[in-house]
Design an enzyme around this catalytic site. Structure first.
Site, PDB file in Angstrom:
ATOM      1  CG  ASP A  68     -10.144   0.239   5.136  1.00 47.00           C
ATOM      2  OD1 ASP A  68      -9.875  -0.292   4.051  1.00 47.00           O
ATOM      3  OD2 ASP A  68      -9.457   0.119   6.168  1.00 47.00           O
ATOM      4  CE  LYS A 112      -3.951  -2.170   2.229  1.00 51.45           C
ATOM      5  NZ  LYS A 112      -4.511  -2.653   3.498  1.00 51.45           N
ATOM      6  CD  GLN A 114      -3.787  -4.363   6.578  1.00 50.86           C
ATOM      7  OE1 GLN A 114      -3.814  -3.336   5.898  1.00 50.86           O
ATOM      8  NE2 GLN A 114      -4.186  -5.523   6.106  1.00 50.86           N
TER       9      GLN A 114
HETATM   10  N1  GUN Z   1      -7.133  -6.435   5.991  1.00 50.62           N
HETATM   11  C1  GUN Z   1      -7.360  -7.135   4.862  1.00 50.62           C
HETATM   12  N2  GUN Z   1      -7.966  -6.362   3.957  1.00 50.62           N
HETATM   13  C2  GUN Z   1      -8.138  -5.150   4.521  1.00 50.62           C
HETATM   14  C3  GUN Z   1      -8.695  -3.925   4.067  1.00 50.62           C
HETATM   15  O1  GUN Z   1      -9.205  -3.787   2.951  1.00 50.62           O
HETATM   16  N3  GUN Z   1      -8.651  -2.901   4.944  1.00 50.62           N
HETATM   17  C4  GUN Z   1      -8.103  -3.024   6.187  1.00 50.62           C
HETATM   18  N4  GUN Z   1      -8.123  -1.959   6.982  1.00 50.62           N
HETATM   19  N5  GUN Z   1      -7.584  -4.140   6.637  1.00 50.62           N
HETATM   20  C5  GUN Z   1      -7.584  -5.198   5.804  1.00 50.62           C
END
Ligand code: GUN
Length: 297
Positions: free
Chosen positions: A122, A55, A99
């Site tokens: 998100d 990311k 996350q």
């Molecule tokens: N863990 C796995 N996928 C995601 C996501 O799209 N957002 C977040 N915050 N955590 C994740």
């Protein structure tokens, strides 16, 4: 025997990331800074660390600012909430992503609720989930948004199509169903308690599978010509001793004999999630600055 097409999510995601990047210079010119995304990682979960690294890399490649906060596994709820509050108050931060999963001692609902909905890239905050449900401007969860983009790119207008969403999570299934409903699909939500899933799947023009069960949807369940979006990422034993491989929730090789098109695993939905995160960060930055949404994203 029909042979379905593999939908190249990787190529579509690369194009989307590039398009996002083209909006950054004008934003920078207008605001004196690039859009910024803050990612918070708690603990050392290797899969999460990989996601967070990619990311950050994708954010910088799009010309945006990446802020990373790595916290110890045993960070307190209070300290984590204090970091969220600090990011909420920081004008250089347009998007905040904590996350998941978080360690057991952390109340993840409280953490998500503490994020400023305007920075909730998100789309997990109840305000954004509610706005999506009532059809107001929202930040939409990245994975279902990416799935919708692939569907529209492949099918064009989705109105009137029968769509089955398998899985009812807040992250994938529920927002996916809302998005398909907004496109005027006839939406069925299937889940672990659904009776005769095979019969439910068989009537679908669109199948979105996000349950996390390796190759659960078999090829001969699918309506001929259906479009299948496979959100599953399941690690299973490989052909060679000690090796593993990734498979989706759909038996892809079988499905290709029936479907019109299907996303592969890997290389389908996965790359779209990060591209949509960049898209959401760019959109959040524009809205916070009072600028019109970037067009065509
Ligand atoms: N863990 C796995 N996928 C995601 C996501 O799209 N957002 C977040 N915050 N955590 C994740």
């Amino acid at each position: 025997m029909t042979t379905g097409k593999l939908i190249d999510g990787k190529a579509f995601a690369a194009q989307l990331r590039e398009r996002v990047g083209t909006y950054v210079p004008a934003f920078h010119q207008a605001q004196g800074r690039a859009p910024g995304l803050a990612v918070v990682l708690v603990g050392e979960d290797p899969a999460s660390a990989v996601y967070v690294r990619s990311k950050g890399k994708a954010t910088r490649e799009a010309g945006m600012e990446s802020f990373e906060h790595r916290l110890q596994d045993d960070v307190s709820q209070g300290d984590l909430m204090a970091i969220v509050a600090q990011l909420n108050a920081d004008d250089a931060v347009d998007g905040i992503l904590v996350q998941l999963p978080l360690p057991d001692h952390i109340d993840d609902k409280a953490v998500i609720a503490a994020i400023d909905p305007a920075k909730d890239v998100d789309g997990f905050h109840v305000v954004n989930a509610g706005r999506l449900a009532v059809g107001e401007e929202a930040l939409v969860p990245c994975t279902p948004l990416g799935c919708l983009m692939l569907l529209k790119d492949h099918l064009g207008d989705l109105a009137g199509l029968d769509a089955v969403v398998i899985g009812r999570s807040n992250i994938v299934g529920k927002p996916m169903a809302q998005l398909l409903l907004q496109e005027s699909c006839t939406v069925t939500m299937a889940h672990s308690r659904t009776r005769d899933l095979e019969a439910v799947v068989r009537r679908a023009d669109i199948v979105v599978a996000g349950v996390g069960r390796a190759e659960m949807v078999r090829g001969d369940w699918l309506k001929p010509g259906a479009t299948v979006i496979d959100v599953g990422i399941n690690r299973v034993a490989g052909a060679q001793e000690g090796k593993t491989r990734l498979v989706g929730d759909v038996a892809t090789a079988e499905a290709l004999a029936h479907v019109g098109a299907i996303t592969p695993v890997p290389g389908g939905v996965g790359p779209m999630t990060i591209a949509c995160l960049l898209r959401n960060t760019l959109v959040a930055a524009h809205r916070r600055a009072g600028m019109p949404d970037p067009e065509g994203l």
